[in-house]
Design a protein around this motif. Structure first.
Motif, PDB file in Angstrom:
ATOM      1  N   ALA A 112     -18.458   2.937  -8.112  1.00 60.91           N
ATOM      2  CA  ALA A 112     -18.293   4.271  -7.524  1.00 60.91           C
ATOM      3  C   ALA A 112     -18.533   5.388  -8.535  1.00 60.91           C
ATOM      4  O   ALA A 112     -18.442   6.571  -8.180  1.00 60.91           O
ATOM      5  N   GLY A 113     -18.815   5.033  -9.791  1.00 64.07           N
ATOM      6  CA  GLY A 113     -19.046   6.042 -10.814  1.00 64.07           C
ATOM      7  C   GLY A 113     -17.780   6.696 -11.312  1.00 64.07           C
ATOM      8  O   GLY A 113     -17.802   7.837 -11.786  1.00 64.07           O
ATOM      9  N   MET A 114     -16.659   5.966 -11.224  1.00 66.79           N
ATOM     10  CA  MET A 114     -15.369   6.505 -11.612  1.00 66.79           C
ATOM     11  C   MET A 114     -14.869   5.841 -12.888  1.00 66.79           C
ATOM     12  O   MET A 114     -15.289   4.738 -13.239  1.00 66.79           O
ATOM     13  N   SER A 115     -13.922   6.500 -13.545  1.00 69.32           N
ATOM     14  CA  SER A 115     -13.203   5.886 -14.651  1.00 69.32           C
ATOM     15  C   SER A 115     -12.248   4.835 -14.105  1.00 69.32           C
ATOM     16  O   SER A 115     -12.004   4.756 -12.892  1.00 69.32           O
ATOM     17  N   GLU A 116     -11.685   4.038 -14.998  1.00 70.39           N
ATOM     18  CA  GLU A 116     -10.682   3.053 -14.575  1.00 70.39           C
ATOM     19  C   GLU A 116      -9.540   3.772 -13.871  1.00 70.39           C
ATOM     20  O   GLU A 116      -9.012   4.770 -14.382  1.00 70.39           O
ATOM     21  N   PRO A 117      -9.147   3.326 -12.687  1.00 75.62           N
ATOM     22  CA  PRO A 117      -8.065   4.004 -11.966  1.00 75.62           C
ATOM     23  C   PRO A 117      -6.725   3.881 -12.686  1.00 75.62           C
ATOM     24  O   PRO A 117      -6.479   2.909 -13.393  1.00 75.62           O
ATOM     25  N   LEU A 118      -5.879   4.890 -12.486  1.00 72.83           N
ATOM     26  CA  LEU A 118      -4.561   4.950 -13.097  1.00 72.83           C
ATOM     27  C   LEU A 118      -3.480   4.668 -12.058  1.00 72.83           C
ATOM     28  O   LEU A 118      -3.720   4.729 -10.852  1.00 72.83           O
ATOM     29  N   SER A 119      -2.290   4.368 -12.532  1.00 74.12           N
ATOM     30  CA  SER A 119      -1.153   4.245 -11.625  1.00 74.12           C
ATOM     31  C   SER A 119      -0.850   5.613 -11.015  1.00 74.12           C
ATOM     32  O   SER A 119      -1.146   6.652 -11.611  1.00 74.12           O
ATOM     33  N   LEU A 120      -0.279   5.605  -9.817  1.00 75.05           N
ATOM     34  CA  LEU A 120      -0.032   6.840  -9.077  1.00 75.05           C
ATOM     35  C   LEU A 120       1.382   6.848  -8.513  1.00 75.05           C
ATOM     36  O   LEU A 120       1.942   5.788  -8.201  1.00 75.05           O
ATOM     37  N   THR A 121       1.941   8.034  -8.353  1.00 79.67           N
ATOM     38  CA  THR A 121       3.230   8.179  -7.668  1.00 79.67           C
ATOM     39  C   THR A 121       2.987   8.173  -6.168  1.00 79.67           C
ATOM     40  O   THR A 121       2.242   9.006  -5.646  1.00 79.67           O
ATOM     41  N   THR A 122       3.588   7.210  -5.493  1.00 82.55           N
ATOM     42  CA  THR A 122       3.413   7.108  -4.046  1.00 82.55           C
ATOM     43  C   THR A 122       4.678   7.515  -3.312  1.00 82.55           C
ATOM     44  O   THR A 122       5.804   7.322  -3.800  1.00 82.55           O
ATOM     45  N   ALA A 123       4.489   8.068  -2.133  1.00 79.15           N
ATOM     46  CA  ALA A 123       5.610   8.347  -1.245  1.00 79.15           C
ATOM     47  C   ALA A 123       6.228   7.036  -0.764  1.00 79.15           C
ATOM     48  O   ALA A 123       5.577   5.990  -0.742  1.00 79.15           O
ATOM     49  N   ALA A 135      19.900  10.347   6.921  1.00 81.40           N
ATOM     50  CA  ALA A 135      20.560  10.733   5.672  1.00 81.40           C
ATOM     51  C   ALA A 135      20.951   9.500   4.866  1.00 81.40           C
ATOM     52  O   ALA A 135      20.808   9.472   3.635  1.00 81.40           O
ATOM     53  N   ALA A 136      21.412   8.456   5.556  1.00 82.00           N
ATOM     54  CA  ALA A 136      21.780   7.222   4.859  1.00 82.00           C
ATOM     55  C   ALA A 136      20.557   6.581   4.219  1.00 82.00           C
ATOM     56  O   ALA A 136      20.613   6.084   3.086  1.00 82.00           O
ATOM     57  N   GLN A 137      19.427   6.584   4.951  1.00 79.55           N
ATOM     58  CA  GLN A 137      18.187   6.069   4.375  1.00 79.55           C
ATOM     59  C   GLN A 137      17.778   6.879   3.148  1.00 79.55           C
ATOM     60  O   GLN A 137      17.409   6.332   2.098  1.00 79.55           O
ATOM     61  N   ALA A 138      17.845   8.204   3.281  1.00 82.44           N
ATOM     62  CA  ALA A 138      17.434   9.078   2.183  1.00 82.44           C
ATOM     63  C   ALA A 138      18.320   8.888   0.961  1.00 82.44           C
ATOM     64  O   ALA A 138      17.834   8.870  -0.177  1.00 82.44           O
ATOM     65  N   ALA A 139      19.609   8.723   1.169  1.00 85.94           N
ATOM     66  CA  ALA A 139      20.524   8.506   0.041  1.00 85.94           C
ATOM     67  C   ALA A 139      20.192   7.207  -0.678  1.00 85.94           C
ATOM     68  O   ALA A 139      20.249   7.126  -1.915  1.00 85.94           O
ATOM     69  N   LYS A 140      19.813   6.174   0.083  1.00 88.92           N
ATOM     70  CA  LYS A 140      19.474   4.881  -0.510  1.00 88.92           C
ATOM     71  C   LYS A 140      18.247   4.980  -1.410  1.00 88.92           C
ATOM     72  O   LYS A 140      18.147   4.281  -2.422  1.00 88.92           O
ATOM     73  N   TYR A 141      17.310   5.862  -1.029  1.00 92.64           N
ATOM     74  CA  TYR A 141      16.058   5.967  -1.780  1.00 92.64           C
ATOM     75  C   TYR A 141      15.922   7.305  -2.505  1.00 92.64           C
ATOM     76  O   TYR A 141      14.818   7.703  -2.882  1.00 92.64           O
ATOM     77  N   ALA A 142      17.052   7.964  -2.753  1.00 94.07           N
ATOM     78  CA  ALA A 142      17.026   9.277  -3.393  1.00 94.07           C
ATOM     79  C   ALA A 142      16.539   9.224  -4.833  1.00 94.07           C
ATOM     80  O   ALA A 142      16.197  10.266  -5.415  1.00 94.07           O
ATOM     81  N   HIS A 143      16.484   8.011  -5.416  1.00 90.92           N
ATOM     82  CA  HIS A 143      15.972   7.876  -6.787  1.00 90.92           C
ATOM     83  C   HIS A 143      14.456   7.978  -6.833  1.00 90.92           C
ATOM     84  O   HIS A 143      13.872   8.127  -7.916  1.00 90.92           O
ATOM     85  N   ARG A 144      13.791   7.908  -5.680  1.00 98.67           N
ATOM     86  CA  ARG A 144      12.330   7.964  -5.648  1.00 98.67           C
ATOM     87  C   ARG A 144      11.856   9.405  -5.784  1.00 98.67           C
ATOM     88  O   ARG A 144      12.453  10.336  -5.260  1.00 98.67           O
ATOM     89  N   ALA A 145      10.718   9.552  -6.477  1.00 94.05           N
ATOM     90  CA  ALA A 145      10.195  10.893  -6.741  1.00 94.05           C
ATOM     91  C   ALA A 145       9.692  11.582  -5.485  1.00 94.05           C
ATOM     92  O   ALA A 145       9.764  12.806  -5.371  1.00 94.05           O
ATOM     93  N   LEU A 146       9.166  10.796  -4.519  1.00 93.67           N
ATOM     94  CA  LEU A 146       8.531  11.363  -3.330  1.00 93.67           C
ATOM     95  C   LEU A 146       8.920  10.557  -2.106  1.00 93.67           C
ATOM     96  O   LEU A 146       8.686   9.346  -2.053  1.00 93.67           O
ATOM     97  N   LEU A 147       9.498  11.223  -1.130  1.00 91.66           N
ATOM     98  CA  LEU A 147       9.854  10.598   0.141  1.00 91.66           C
ATOM     99  C   LEU A 147       9.019  11.208   1.256  1.00 91.66           C
ATOM    100  O   LEU A 147       8.696  12.395   1.238  1.00 91.66           O
ATOM    101  N   LYS A 148       8.663  10.357   2.216  1.00 93.36           N
ATOM    102  CA  LYS A 148       7.985  10.826   3.424  1.00 93.36           C
ATOM    103  C   LYS A 148       8.897  10.531   4.603  1.00 93.36           C
ATOM    104  O   LYS A 148       9.312   9.382   4.805  1.00 93.36           O
ATOM    105  N   ILE A 149       9.195  11.557   5.373  1.00 95.23           N
ATOM    106  CA  ILE A 149      10.189  11.457   6.436  1.00 95.23           C
ATOM    107  C   ILE A 149       9.506  11.605   7.786  1.00 95.23           C
ATOM    108  O   ILE A 149       8.828  12.595   8.048  1.00 95.23           O
ATOM    109  N   LYS A 150       9.697  10.625   8.646  1.00 96.02           N
ATOM    110  CA  LYS A 150       9.152  10.701   9.994  1.00 96.02           C
ATOM    111  C   LYS A 150      10.064  11.557  10.869  1.00 96.02           C
ATOM    112  O   LYS A 150      11.275  11.299  10.980  1.00 96.02           O
TER     113      LYS A 150
END
Length: 327
Positions: A112-123, A135-150
């Motif tokens: 693809a003409g790209m450099s070696e891919p790097l690790s990424l922060t995922t939701a 709220a209980a789910q969010a508290a369980k995963y509150a240590h994560r940098a990025l949350l996606k909420i439905k």
């Protein structure tokens, strides 16, 4: 050169259930395409999505109809030009990328003409539920940098406040899955602003986007169901601030890379998302996600078990695939 194509339908149990505004599911069903040529093998995976009129049966039928052309040796660009965007083309396109990588003995990123891919922060995605449960789910995963909420109900303000209180330090994306209306949009925007939400995905139904150009958007808004291919982008510029590019919508990595570049030219931010699938489906998206403002490639984390080998996840990071997985 003799190329042989095989397909398989595989079912991966979800850990618990996964709920959005359109319903719940307990199993991720995927179609896997394998191409063999000259002793090498390439794989691609797709997730048929009912919202777009896709089923396992329709995808298998489309793959079978394409068999003569695929086995005759056509390349990715010919495939992109001859088959419409969607899950079917994604499985075939990603299998062609993997096969090319294996035959040439170099990584897909290099092709693809790209450099070696790097690790990424995922939701990490939390299902829709009542405010207390979310709220209980969010508290369980509150240590994560990025949350996606439905979200996506008539009144999500209480859910937004509950999740923010439970995860005060996480960046938060909201995904309404077309569930809000013109009448309640301002109410939800106000709650999002108060909770410091980073991004709102597809608040209104696809086709009702024009309303977004008539009101103030205090929080960035991202198109998802409204954007499938590069040609969709010009009509969305000015209505949205970002676009969510998913390989199952674009019909593979080949078109997705074109869409990413075209979106950037229109000053749209990039989110790279996924359906609920395995690491094989996420692996090519890792190339697309390099440099994206938002990454949501947590599909395997929602499963009871993943493929082996799978992608490596550590804390909020996802790492590029090993060649044994893809590319």
């Amino acid at each position: 050169m003799k190329r042989v194509m095989t397909t398989a339908v595989e079912h991966f149990p979800i850990a618990g259930s996964f709920t959005i505004s359109r319903g719940s599911k307990t199993t991720a069903s995927v179609v896997t395409c394998t191409l063999e040529q000259d002793g090498f093998s390439g794989r691609g995976e797709c997730v048929p999505y009912g919202r777009y009129g896709e089923t396992i049966e329709s995808v298998l039928a489309q793959i079978e109809a394409a068999r003569p052309f695929i086995e005759s040796g056509i390349g990715r660009e010919t495939l992109r030009e001859s088959m419409p965007a969607g899950a079917t083309r994604n499985a075939l396109d990603c299998a062609l990328w993997d096969l090319e990588s294996k035959i040439e003995g170099r990584r897909a990123s290099s092709i693809a003409g790209m450099s070696e891919p790097l690790s990424l922060t995922t939701a990490y995605t939390l299902s829709l539920g009542e405010p207390e449960a979310m709220a209980a789910q969010a508290a369980k995963y509150a240590h994560r940098a990025l949350l996606k909420i439905k979200v996506g109900t008539a009144d999500d303000a209480s859910r937004i406040r509950a999740v923010r209180a439970a995860a005060p330090d996480s960046a938060i994306i909201l995904d309404a899955n077309e569930g809000w209306t013109e009448d309640n949009l301002a109410h939800h925007f106000a709650a999002c602003l108060e909770a410091n939400i980073a991004l709102i995905e597809q608040p209104l139904p696809a086709g009702k986007d024009r309303f977004l150009g008539t009101i103030s958007r205090p929080v960035p808004v991202c198109a998802d169901e409204s954007v499938h291919k590069t040609e969709d982008l010009p009509t969305l510029a000015g209505l949205y601030d970002a676009v969510n590019i998913k390989l199952d919508k674009t019909g593979g990595l080949t078109e997705a890379l074109r869409m990413r570049d075209a979106a950037r030219a229109l000053n749209l931010k990039i989110m790279v998302g996924c359906m609920v699938g395995t690491s094989l489906g996420m692996a090519p998206a890792m190339l697309l996600a390099q440099g994206a403002e938002f990454v949501d490639l947590d599909g395997p984390l929602l499963l009871a078990h993943d493929r082996q080998p799978g992608l490596r996840y550590e804390a909020s990071l996802v790492f590029p695939p090993l060649p044994a997985l893809w590319g």
